[in-house]
Design a protein around this motif. Structure first.
Motif, PDB file in Angstrom:
ATOM      1  N   HIS A  70     -24.552 -20.900 -14.188  1.00  0.00           N
ATOM      2  CA  HIS A  70     -23.705 -19.708 -14.055  1.00  0.00           C
ATOM      3  C   HIS A  70     -24.518 -18.437 -13.806  1.00  0.00           C
ATOM      4  O   HIS A  70     -24.036 -17.334 -14.070  1.00  0.00           O
ATOM      5  CB  HIS A  70     -22.811 -19.523 -15.288  1.00  0.00           C
ATOM      6  CG  HIS A  70     -22.002 -20.732 -15.636  1.00  0.00           C
ATOM      7  ND1 HIS A  70     -21.040 -21.243 -14.800  1.00  0.00           N
ATOM      8  CD2 HIS A  70     -22.047 -21.538 -16.722  1.00  0.00           C
ATOM      9  CE1 HIS A  70     -20.495 -22.317 -15.364  1.00  0.00           C
ATOM     10  NE2 HIS A  70     -21.088 -22.517 -16.520  1.00  0.00           N
ATOM     11  N   THR A  71     -25.752 -18.591 -13.318  1.00  0.00           N
ATOM     12  CA  THR A  71     -26.552 -17.433 -12.916  1.00  0.00           C
ATOM     13  C   THR A  71     -27.082 -17.672 -11.502  1.00  0.00           C
ATOM     14  O   THR A  71     -27.243 -18.813 -11.064  1.00  0.00           O
ATOM     15  CB  THR A  71     -27.741 -17.193 -13.859  1.00  0.00           C
ATOM     16  OG1 THR A  71     -28.705 -18.254 -13.729  1.00  0.00           O
ATOM     17  CG2 THR A  71     -27.279 -17.079 -15.305  1.00  0.00           C
ATOM     18  N   THR A  72     -27.340 -16.567 -10.816  1.00  0.00           N
ATOM     19  CA  THR A  72     -27.916 -16.614  -9.470  1.00  0.00           C
ATOM     20  C   THR A  72     -29.093 -15.660  -9.408  1.00  0.00           C
ATOM     21  O   THR A  72     -28.986 -14.504  -9.845  1.00  0.00           O
ATOM     22  CB  THR A  72     -26.880 -16.203  -8.407  1.00  0.00           C
ATOM     23  OG1 THR A  72     -25.751 -17.080  -8.479  1.00  0.00           O
ATOM     24  CG2 THR A  72     -27.485 -16.265  -7.009  1.00  0.00           C
ATOM     25  N   VAL A  73     -30.216 -16.128  -8.894  1.00  0.00           N
ATOM     26  CA  VAL A  73     -31.383 -15.287  -8.646  1.00  0.00           C
ATOM     27  C   VAL A  73     -31.768 -15.490  -7.189  1.00  0.00           C
ATOM     28  O   VAL A  73     -32.095 -16.606  -6.771  1.00  0.00           O
ATOM     29  CB  VAL A  73     -32.556 -15.639  -9.576  1.00  0.00           C
ATOM     30  CG1 VAL A  73     -33.752 -14.722  -9.290  1.00  0.00           C
ATOM     31  CG2 VAL A  73     -32.146 -15.532 -11.044  1.00  0.00           C
ATOM     32  N   LEU A  99     -34.162  -7.984  -5.278  1.00  0.00           N
ATOM     33  CA  LEU A  99     -33.973  -9.145  -6.132  1.00  0.00           C
ATOM     34  C   LEU A  99     -32.602  -9.033  -6.794  1.00  0.00           C
ATOM     35  O   LEU A  99     -32.361  -8.132  -7.586  1.00  0.00           O
ATOM     36  CB  LEU A  99     -35.074  -9.213  -7.192  1.00  0.00           C
ATOM     37  CG  LEU A  99     -34.980 -10.376  -8.181  1.00  0.00           C
ATOM     38  CD1 LEU A  99     -35.144 -11.709  -7.452  1.00  0.00           C
ATOM     39  CD2 LEU A  99     -36.014 -10.227  -9.284  1.00  0.00           C
ATOM     40  N   ARG A 100     -31.700  -9.932  -6.445  1.00  0.00           N
ATOM     41  CA  ARG A 100     -30.352  -9.920  -7.010  1.00  0.00           C
ATOM     42  C   ARG A 100     -30.241 -10.947  -8.127  1.00  0.00           C
ATOM     43  O   ARG A 100     -30.584 -12.117  -7.949  1.00  0.00           O
ATOM     44  CB  ARG A 100     -29.306 -10.216  -5.937  1.00  0.00           C
ATOM     45  CG  ARG A 100     -27.871 -10.290  -6.473  1.00  0.00           C
ATOM     46  CD  ARG A 100     -26.873 -10.515  -5.351  1.00  0.00           C
ATOM     47  NE  ARG A 100     -25.508 -10.648  -5.881  1.00  0.00           N
ATOM     48  CZ  ARG A 100     -24.900 -11.819  -6.092  1.00  0.00           C
ATOM     49  NH1 ARG A 100     -25.549 -12.960  -5.816  1.00  0.00           N
ATOM     50  NH2 ARG A 100     -23.681 -11.871  -6.575  1.00  0.00           N
ATOM     51  N   ILE A 101     -29.759 -10.491  -9.285  1.00  0.00           N
ATOM     52  CA  ILE A 101     -29.530 -11.355 -10.440  1.00  0.00           C
ATOM     53  C   ILE A 101     -28.059 -11.230 -10.796  1.00  0.00           C
ATOM     54  O   ILE A 101     -27.580 -10.146 -11.114  1.00  0.00           O
ATOM     55  CB  ILE A 101     -30.406 -10.934 -11.633  1.00  0.00           C
ATOM     56  CG1 ILE A 101     -31.888 -10.938 -11.245  1.00  0.00           C
ATOM     57  CG2 ILE A 101     -30.151 -11.830 -12.835  1.00  0.00           C
ATOM     58  CD1 ILE A 101     -32.795 -10.284 -12.276  1.00  0.00           C
ATOM     59  N   HIS A 136     -36.944  -3.375  -5.830  1.00  0.00           N
ATOM     60  CA  HIS A 136     -35.535  -3.048  -6.046  1.00  0.00           C
ATOM     61  C   HIS A 136     -34.867  -4.261  -6.683  1.00  0.00           C
ATOM     62  O   HIS A 136     -34.995  -5.386  -6.194  1.00  0.00           O
ATOM     63  CB  HIS A 136     -34.849  -2.716  -4.720  1.00  0.00           C
ATOM     64  CG  HIS A 136     -33.551  -1.980  -4.882  1.00  0.00           C
ATOM     65  ND1 HIS A 136     -33.428  -0.625  -4.621  1.00  0.00           N
ATOM     66  CD2 HIS A 136     -32.328  -2.387  -5.290  1.00  0.00           C
ATOM     67  CE1 HIS A 136     -32.178  -0.245  -4.862  1.00  0.00           C
ATOM     68  NE2 HIS A 136     -31.488  -1.306  -5.272  1.00  0.00           N
ATOM     69  N   VAL A 137     -34.152  -4.035  -7.778  1.00  0.00           N
ATOM     70  CA  VAL A 137     -33.483  -5.098  -8.509  1.00  0.00           C
ATOM     71  C   VAL A 137     -32.007  -4.741  -8.647  1.00  0.00           C
ATOM     72  O   VAL A 137     -31.662  -3.595  -8.963  1.00  0.00           O
ATOM     73  CB  VAL A 137     -34.106  -5.310  -9.906  1.00  0.00           C
ATOM     74  CG1 VAL A 137     -33.374  -6.417 -10.658  1.00  0.00           C
ATOM     75  CG2 VAL A 137     -35.596  -5.621  -9.796  1.00  0.00           C
ATOM     76  N   LEU A 138     -31.140  -5.721  -8.416  1.00  0.00           N
ATOM     77  CA  LEU A 138     -29.700  -5.546  -8.591  1.00  0.00           C
ATOM     78  C   LEU A 138     -29.210  -6.591  -9.586  1.00  0.00           C
ATOM     79  O   LEU A 138     -29.339  -7.794  -9.348  1.00  0.00           O
ATOM     80  CB  LEU A 138     -28.974  -5.702  -7.250  1.00  0.00           C
ATOM     81  CG  LEU A 138     -27.443  -5.749  -7.296  1.00  0.00           C
ATOM     82  CD1 LEU A 138     -26.874  -4.441  -7.837  1.00  0.00           C
ATOM     83  CD2 LEU A 138     -26.870  -6.054  -5.910  1.00  0.00           C
ATOM     84  N   VAL A 139     -28.672  -6.136 -10.721  1.00  0.00           N
ATOM     85  CA  VAL A 139     -28.120  -7.032 -11.738  1.00  0.00           C
ATOM     86  C   VAL A 139     -26.605  -6.852 -11.735  1.00  0.00           C
ATOM     87  O   VAL A 139     -26.105  -5.740 -11.910  1.00  0.00           O
ATOM     88  CB  VAL A 139     -28.689  -6.723 -13.139  1.00  0.00           C
ATOM     89  CG1 VAL A 139     -28.117  -7.702 -14.165  1.00  0.00           C
ATOM     90  CG2 VAL A 139     -30.215  -6.784 -13.128  1.00  0.00           C
TER      91      VAL A 139
END
Length: 393
Positions: free
Chosen positions: A84-87, A119-121, A145-148
């Motif tokens: 249930h997570t995406t990286v 990096l998308r989390i 750049h990180v997107l949570v």
């Protein structure tokens, strides 16, 4: 004769009749929400030591991160496979980029202008905790750049674990969907030579809750600026931080909470300790209660414990209220030495002075660490703090 109607003033400066200074065109920004924003580095004036955002920062030691070229390519990361997570890496042109906020200062804009992929989390449902580790950033100047993203009604914990060497300018976006509960831990355990400038932008939807925890223990200069936009009715933000500055180390946090919807709540608690010649910490807390944010309940505090001579802790809480219909708003700041009574009590029970001092400091800082809902990480941070205190003995 027809009577003309003037347009209503649309900025605070216009409403207050403020005009340019006689010695130049500069008009001070009158409210936190009116600071200029842009993703372009050159849209911001050159950074100078007198500017409010930078006057407490050793800018000569980070000038290359503010103005120089940055490597924006993807970097090595490590993470477990959690259901249930995406990286994933996404392109900078992805429509989701910028959904939580955009830079308000030149360094963040330099990082934004320079990154190639983000990096998308993402989390959905109620997954187990997810730790993303960065331990091979290298010493060359770099942008990241990180997107949570937390999907509506989801609940999860994301740990951004940073170690090793780094010269990094980055932006972190956090999007909390409607009814979601998200905890984000930003852990800075860099090597002693690392330099790190970070701006975090969080947007919290209706009935959503964000717990944001900053832990800064390593690095030469670490400046983390978290901002939380309570955009949906009933949204909630807990912004917490713990830090320990050694000799010559500069740790800085500038926190901004914008209550922009009715019946929102926020709590800000940052605690730090300083030990050694030239140890320096900076904490600035801004809370803005907007005109639509009726029923707001907010409180911010910063506490610093000084363990030796030659240290400096700057602590500046600010509170701006644009509506009279609130539940409560307040702030507090304190910087001081050991509580001698606590020390005396422990020594009277047979505990040696050095051990008593460690217990007092650890008890002071542990409040924030215990808010991390991950026992393994809690234990690791307690060990790290004990090691810091051993050096302070």
């Amino acid at each position: 004769m027809a009577v003309g109607t003037e347009a209503a003033p649309d900025t605070t400066a216009q409403r207050l009749g403020i005009v340019a200074h006689s010695d130049g065109p500069f008009v001070p920004v009158q409210t936190r929400s009116e600071r200029p924003k842009s993703t372009l580095h050159d849209d911001f004036a050159a950074v100078e030591a007198w500017q409010t955002e930078w006057k407490l920062t050793p800018i000569d030691r980070i000038r290359d991160l503010i103005d120089g070229p940055l490597d924006g390519s993807p970097y090595p990361i490590q993470y477990p496979d959690v259901a249930h997570t995406t990286v994933e890496w996404i392109d900078r042109t992805d429509a989701r980029i910028g959904s939580a906020g955009i830079p308000e200062e030149r360094a963040a804009a330099n990082g934004w202008s320079s990154f190639e992929k983000a990096l998308r989390i993402a989390i959905e449902g109620e997954p187990e905790s997810l730790t993303v580790t960065r331990a091979a950033m290298g010493s060359a100047a770099r942008a990241a750049h990180v997107l949570v993203e937390a999907a509506p009604q989801s609940k999860g914990l994301v740990i951004l674990d940073s170690r090793g060497s780094a010269a990094l300018t980055e932006n972190v976006e956090i999007v909390v969907g409607e009814g979601a509960h998200l905890t984000v831990v930003s852990l800075q355990e860099w090597d002693d030579d690392a330099r790190h400038l970070a701006s975090h932008f969080a947007s919290i939807g209706k009935d959503g809750k964000l717990t944001h925890i900053v832990v800064s223990l390593g690095g030469s200069i670490v400046r983390v600026n978290p901002s939380a936009h309570l955009a949906g009715e009933g949204s909630d933000a807990e912004l917490l931080g713990v830090y320990f500055a050694d000799a010559g180390q500069h740790l800085e946090q500038r926190v901004y909470v914008h209550h922009d919807a009715p019946h929102t709540r926020s709590r800000v608690t940052y605690k730090g300790a300083l030990n050694g010649e030239g140890a320096r910490t900076v904490w600035v807390g801004d809370v803005l209660i907007g005109p639509r944010a009726v029923g707001t309940d907010t409180y911010e505090q910063n506490r610093n414990l000084v363990l030796s001579e030659g240290t400096r802790a700057d602590s500046i809480p600010n509170l701006e209220i644009q509506t009279g219909d609130i539940v409560g708003a307040g702030h507090a700041s304190a910087t001081g030495r050991f509580d001698d009574e606590h020390l005396f009590y422990l020594q009277s029970r047979g505990i040696p002075e050095a051990e008593a001092r460690r217990l007092v400091v650890l008890g002071f800082l542990i409040e924030v660490v215990q808010r991390i809902p991950e026992p393994v990480l809690q234990a690791r941070l307690v060990s790290a703090l004990v090691a810091e205190l051993e050096g302070a003995a």
